[in-house]
Design a protein around this motif. Structure first.
Motif: not given
Length: 149
Positions: A28, A75, A77-78, A80-84, A98, A100-101
């Motif tokens: 991203d 696929d 991980f997405v 731009g997503s954030v994993l908490s 936490d 961010r991908i």
């Protein structure tokens, strides 16, 4: 204890040139190349894992503020997503963070690596622990490279 991290090691966006042949499969980055600001150290297979949502992923490399995971699919991980509440597990200690991908890229042949930026830590002592671990692995890697044969 929560502390923000990432200022010294976050990925920086720069303009992509016509000659640039970026190997990123998914990123991203709005047409810009991702450039790392710090050294990531390789991690021996199985030594460190990242656990999230009941899944365990092998950590391939790490730095003070980021980790690279071995993944089987672009696929996984997405971007731009954030994993908490991700858990980074060492043999004798673990930390909740936490992330961010940032990207999914080719890694050593036909495997893939997923780059994650650590954006928040939930455990005190994380910075001191990671400073020591990264320094020890970096010294080990560099000393094996510079030993005469």
């Amino acid at each position: 204890m929560n502390s923000k991290v990432g200022q010294g090691d976050q990925d920086v966006k720069v303009e992509r040139t016509a000659e640039d042949s970026s190997l990123l499969i998914a990123c991203d980055n709005d047409g810009k190349k991702v450039v790392r600001k710090s050294f990531r150290v390789p991690v021996p297979h199985g030594l460190v894992t990242m656990n999230h949502d009941g899944l365990k992923h092998s950590v391939k490399d790490l730095s003070m503020y980021g980790i690279g995971l071995s993944v089987t699919s672009p696929d996984a991980f997405v971007i731009g997503s954030v994993l908490s509440d991700v858990q980074i597990v060492f043999p004798d200690r673990s930390f909740h963070v936490d992330v961010r991908i940032v990207h999914i890229s080719p890694y050593e042949g036909e495997t893939l690596i997923c780059g994650m930026e650590i954006i928040n830590t939930h455990d005190s002592g994380y910075i001191d622990w990671m400073t020591r671990v990264v320094s020890e692995i970096k010294s080990s890697v560099l000393s094996s490279v510079t030993k005469p044969s």
